[in-house]
Design a protein around this motif. Structure first.
Motif, PDB file in Angstrom:
ATOM      1  N   TRP A 160       0.835  -1.197   0.000  1.00 33.38           N
ATOM      2  CA  TRP A 160       0.000   0.000   0.000  1.00 33.38           C
ATOM      3  C   TRP A 160       0.867   1.242   0.000  1.00 33.38           C
ATOM      4  O   TRP A 160       1.910   1.292   0.629  1.00 33.38           O
ATOM      5  CB  TRP A 160      -0.870   0.071   1.248  1.00 33.38           C
ATOM      6  N   GLU A 174      -3.757   4.797  -0.341  1.00 36.06           N
ATOM      7  CA  GLU A 174      -4.576   3.620  -0.017  1.00 36.06           C
ATOM      8  C   GLU A 174      -4.885   3.576   1.474  1.00 36.06           C
ATOM      9  O   GLU A 174      -6.032   3.331   1.870  1.00 36.06           O
ATOM     10  CB  GLU A 174      -3.853   2.334  -0.443  1.00 36.06           C
ATOM     11  N   LEU A 175      -3.879   3.800   2.305  1.00 36.21           N
ATOM     12  CA  LEU A 175      -4.114   3.801   3.749  1.00 36.21           C
ATOM     13  C   LEU A 175      -5.037   4.951   4.139  1.00 36.21           C
ATOM     14  O   LEU A 175      -5.923   4.780   4.974  1.00 36.21           O
ATOM     15  CB  LEU A 175      -2.794   3.886   4.519  1.00 36.21           C
ATOM     16  N   LYS A 178      -7.395   6.311   2.345  1.00 36.48           N
ATOM     17  CA  LYS A 178      -8.749   5.943   1.925  1.00 36.48           C
ATOM     18  C   LYS A 178      -9.367   4.935   2.883  1.00 36.48           C
ATOM     19  O   LYS A 178     -10.506   5.096   3.325  1.00 36.48           O
ATOM     20  CB  LYS A 178      -8.688   5.356   0.511  1.00 36.48           C
ATOM     21  N   ARG A 179      -8.616   3.906   3.242  1.00 32.99           N
ATOM     22  CA  ARG A 179      -9.142   2.839   4.092  1.00 32.99           C
ATOM     23  C   ARG A 179      -9.316   3.266   5.548  1.00 32.99           C
ATOM     24  O   ARG A 179     -10.156   2.706   6.247  1.00 32.99           O
ATOM     25  CB  ARG A 179      -8.251   1.614   4.006  1.00 32.99           C
ATOM     26  N   SER A 180      -8.518   4.233   5.982  1.00 31.01           N
ATOM     27  CA  SER A 180      -8.592   4.663   7.386  1.00 31.01           C
ATOM     28  C   SER A 180      -9.515   5.864   7.593  1.00 31.01           C
ATOM     29  O   SER A 180      -9.893   6.157   8.726  1.00 31.01           O
ATOM     30  CB  SER A 180      -7.194   5.014   7.903  1.00 31.01           C
ATOM     31  N   THR A 213      -5.308  12.379   3.137  1.00 30.42           N
ATOM     32  CA  THR A 213      -3.974  12.087   2.619  1.00 30.42           C
ATOM     33  C   THR A 213      -2.957  13.084   3.157  1.00 30.42           C
ATOM     34  O   THR A 213      -1.844  12.701   3.530  1.00 30.42           O
ATOM     35  CB  THR A 213      -3.980  12.103   1.077  1.00 30.42           C
ATOM     36  N   GLU A 228      -7.771   4.139  14.054  1.00 32.44           N
ATOM     37  CA  GLU A 228      -8.331   4.016  12.703  1.00 32.44           C
ATOM     38  C   GLU A 228      -7.291   3.480  11.722  1.00 32.44           C
ATOM     39  O   GLU A 228      -7.599   2.652  10.860  1.00 32.44           O
ATOM     40  CB  GLU A 228      -8.885   5.354  12.214  1.00 32.44           C
ATOM     41  N   ASN A 245      -6.798  -0.227  12.476  1.00 31.05           N
ATOM     42  CA  ASN A 245      -7.957  -0.971  11.955  1.00 31.05           C
ATOM     43  C   ASN A 245      -7.866  -1.132  10.448  1.00 31.05           C
ATOM     44  O   ASN A 245      -8.144  -2.208   9.915  1.00 31.05           O
ATOM     45  CB  ASN A 245      -9.266  -0.275  12.333  1.00 31.05           C
ATOM     46  N   ALA A 246      -7.495  -0.077   9.767  1.00 31.77           N
ATOM     47  CA  ALA A 246      -7.376  -0.133   8.302  1.00 31.77           C
ATOM     48  C   ALA A 246      -6.304  -1.135   7.889  1.00 31.77           C
ATOM     49  O   ALA A 246      -6.452  -1.824   6.871  1.00 31.77           O
ATOM     50  CB  ALA A 246      -7.046   1.253   7.738  1.00 31.77           C
ATOM     51  N   GLY A 275      -5.673  -3.760   9.495  1.00 33.54           N
ATOM     52  CA  GLY A 275      -6.130  -5.081   9.913  1.00 33.54           C
ATOM     53  C   GLY A 275      -5.379  -5.619  11.115  1.00 33.54           C
ATOM     54  O   GLY A 275      -5.286  -6.833  11.307  1.00 33.54           O
TER      55      GLY A 275
END
Length: 91
Positions: free
Chosen positions: A32, A36-37, A39-41, A45, A65, A68-69, A71
């Motif tokens: 990533w 990407e991180l 967006k997922r978190s 940016t 957060e 969690n993103a 995983g």
């Protein structure tokens, strides 16, 4: 940053740096990039960039957060960062 900073003082600076390094290692393992991180978190940016470049401390809710993103339970991410800080071999 209010009462949410992970830790303070010299140790706080060291563990914060180790946490950032561990986040980057986890991102690399997932292949990533920062967008990407972000967006997922749900972290912008630009904010993520400042956190990962050490320009700003990561507030605890944001850190949760991010973990969690990725995983990973945030406590495990801290444990890995602490191992890294202690010079242990970490993924």
């Amino acid at each position: 940053m209010g009462g949410y900073c992970c830790l303070m003082g010299n140790y706080g600076n060291d563990i914060q740096a180790a946490i950032v390094t561990q986040i980057k290692a986890e991102m690399a393992a997932l292949d990533w990039k920062q967008p990407e991180l972000a967006k997922r978190s749900g972290v912008s940016t630009s904010s993520l960039h400042r956190y990962l470049n050490g320009e700003r401390d990561i507030a605890l809710p944001v850190f949760v957060e991010i973990a969690n993103a990725l995983g990973i339970p945030f406590a495990e991410l801290v444990t890995r960062a602490k191992r890294r800080l202690d010079g242990e071999n970490v993924q």
